[in-house]
Structures are given as structure tokens and as C-alpha cells.
Design a protein around this motif. Structure first.
Motif, short mmCIF file in Angstrom:
data_model
loop_
_atom_site.label_atom_id
_atom_site.label_comp_id
_atom_site.label_asym_id
_atom_site.label_seq_id
_atom_site.Cartn_x
_atom_site.Cartn_y
_atom_site.Cartn_z
N TYR A 1 0.85 -1.19 0.00
CA TYR A 1 0.00 0.00 0.00
C TYR A 1 0.88 1.24 0.00
O TYR A 1 1.95 1.26 0.62
N TYR A 2 0.39 2.29 -0.64
CA TYR A 2 1.13 3.54 -0.78
C TYR A 2 0.17 4.66 -0.43
O TYR A 2 -0.79 4.92 -1.17
N ILE A 3 0.39 5.30 0.72
CA ILE A 3 -0.50 6.34 1.22
C ILE A 3 0.06 7.68 0.78
O ILE A 3 1.16 8.06 1.18
N VAL A 4 -0.70 8.40 -0.03
CA VAL A 4 -0.24 9.66 -0.60
C VAL A 4 -1.02 10.81 0.03
O VAL A 4 -2.25 10.83 -0.03
N TYR A 5 -0.29 11.76 0.62
CA TYR A 5 -0.88 12.96 1.21
C TYR A 5 -0.54 14.16 0.32
O TYR A 5 0.53 14.20 -0.27
N GLY A 6 -1.42 15.13 0.27
CA GLY A 6 -1.15 16.34 -0.49
C GLY A 6 -2.25 17.36 -0.32
O GLY A 6 -3.16 17.20 0.52
N SER A 7 -2.18 18.43 -1.10
CA SER A 7 -3.17 19.50 -1.05
C SER A 7 -3.93 19.57 -2.37
O SER A 7 -3.32 19.47 -3.44
N MET A 8 -5.23 19.74 -2.27
CA MET A 8 -6.07 19.78 -3.46
C MET A 8 -5.75 20.99 -4.32
O MET A 8 -5.56 22.09 -3.81
N ALA A 9 -5.68 20.76 -5.62
CA ALA A 9 -5.46 21.84 -6.59
C ALA A 9 -6.17 21.48 -7.89
O ALA A 9 -5.54 21.31 -8.92
N PRO A 10 -7.51 21.34 -7.83
CA PRO A 10 -8.22 20.97 -9.06
C PRO A 10 -8.08 22.04 -10.13
O PRO A 10 -7.95 23.22 -9.84
N LYS A 11 -8.06 21.58 -11.37
CA LYS A 11 -8.00 22.50 -12.50
C LYS A 11 -9.34 23.21 -12.64
O LYS A 11 -10.38 22.68 -12.23
N GLU A 12 -9.32 24.38 -13.20
CA GLU A 12 -10.55 25.14 -13.37
C GLU A 12 -11.56 24.33 -14.18
O GLU A 12 -11.23 23.76 -15.23
N GLY A 13 -12.75 24.24 -13.67
CA GLY A 13 -13.82 23.51 -14.36
C GLY A 13 -13.82 22.01 -14.06
O GLY A 13 -14.68 21.29 -14.57
N ILE B 1 -13.29 17.54 -7.96
CA ILE B 1 -12.39 16.62 -7.28
C ILE B 1 -12.70 15.18 -7.71
O ILE B 1 -11.79 14.39 -7.97
N GLU B 2 -13.97 14.86 -7.80
CA GLU B 2 -14.37 13.51 -8.18
C GLU B 2 -13.86 13.15 -9.58
O GLU B 2 -13.39 12.04 -9.81
N GLU B 3 -13.96 14.10 -10.52
CA GLU B 3 -13.45 13.87 -11.88
C GLU B 3 -11.94 13.64 -11.85
O GLU B 3 -11.42 12.78 -12.56
N GLY B 4 -11.25 14.41 -11.04
CA GLY B 4 -9.80 14.26 -10.93
C GLY B 4 -9.41 12.88 -10.42
O GLY B 4 -8.48 12.26 -10.95
N GLU C 1 0.44 13.69 -14.80
CA GLU C 1 -0.64 14.57 -15.26
C GLU C 1 -1.91 14.35 -14.44
O GLU C 1 -2.55 15.31 -14.00
N ALA C 2 -2.28 13.11 -14.23
CA ALA C 2 -3.51 12.81 -13.49
C ALA C 2 -3.43 13.27 -12.04
O ALA C 2 -4.41 13.77 -11.49
N THR C 3 -2.26 13.14 -11.43
CA THR C 3 -2.13 13.51 -10.02
C THR C 3 -1.82 14.98 -9.80
O THR C 3 -1.63 15.40 -8.67
N SER C 4 -1.81 15.76 -10.87
CA SER C 4 -1.58 17.20 -10.70
C SER C 4 -2.72 17.85 -9.92
O SER C 4 -2.59 18.99 -9.47
N ILE C 5 -3.81 17.14 -9.72
CA ILE C 5 -4.92 17.62 -8.91
C ILE C 5 -4.52 17.72 -7.43
O ILE C 5 -5.15 18.42 -6.65
N VAL C 6 -3.45 17.02 -7.05
CA VAL C 6 -2.96 17.02 -5.67
C VAL C 6 -1.51 17.49 -5.68
O VAL C 6 -0.64 16.82 -6.24
#
Length: 90
Positions: free
Chosen positions: A6-18, A21-24, A74-79
Motif C-alpha cells: 500500500y502507498y498512502i499519498v498525502y497532499g493539497s487539493m489543486a483541481p483545474k478550473e472547471g 475533485i471527483e473527476e480528478g 498529469e492525473a495527479t496534478s490535482i494534488v
């Protein structure tokens, strides 16, 4: 047999405009499946400075290869400001 699983990843949300979070996280899940890994869950932790956490499940070799993939990046750029804890399972 004990192994990293298991790999537990912590970070801060930074969703792209439009983008929600769910889509990300659907994008992250899709990329993980492509590389034979699983998004176990994601959410918002208590007691940390980060406001987002997600857990990846899978083989360490697949995880190590994943972090070098452009589509994962690219996909994880949301965090942003991510840090990861690896869990050794007995």
C-alpha cells in the motif's frame, strides 16, 4: 510473504478550473488501472497539514514504475505537494 503493498499519498487539493475533485480522482483511478494498480480510496484526513489523502494498492515494482509515467504525473496534478508513505504488509 511480507511485502510493500500500500502507498498512502498525502497532499493539497489543486483541481483545474472547471474540474471537480471527483473527476480528478476518476482520472487517477483510470491511470492506476492501466498500470495494474488500484485506487483503494481517497478522502480528507484529520490531524495532518495536508487536506487530501489517497491510497494505492499493488506490487512495489509496479508502483516504482508508475511514478515515472507522464500520464500518472498529469492525473495527479490535482494534488500538489505530495508525500508518500509505503506500507510493508506481513
Amino acid at each position: 510473504m511480507a511485502k510493500f503493498a500500500y502507498y498512502i499519498v498525502y497532499g493539497s487539493m489543486a483541481p483545474k478550473e472547471g474540474e471537480t475533485i471527483e473527476e480528478g480522482f476518476k482520472k487517477i483511478e483510470k491511470v492506476l488501472k492501466k498500470y495494474w494498480l488500484e485506487l483503494t480510496f481517497w478522502g480528507h484526513p484529520w490531524g495532518t497539514t495536508e487536506n487530501t489523502v489517497y491510497v494505492i494498492k499493488g506490487d512495489i515494482d509496479k508502483y516504482e514504475a508508475l511514478v515515472l509515467k507522464e500520464d500518472y504525473s498529469e492525473a495527479t496534478s490535482i494534488v500538489t505537494d505530495q508525500k508518500t508513505h509505503l506500507v510493508y504488509v506481513r
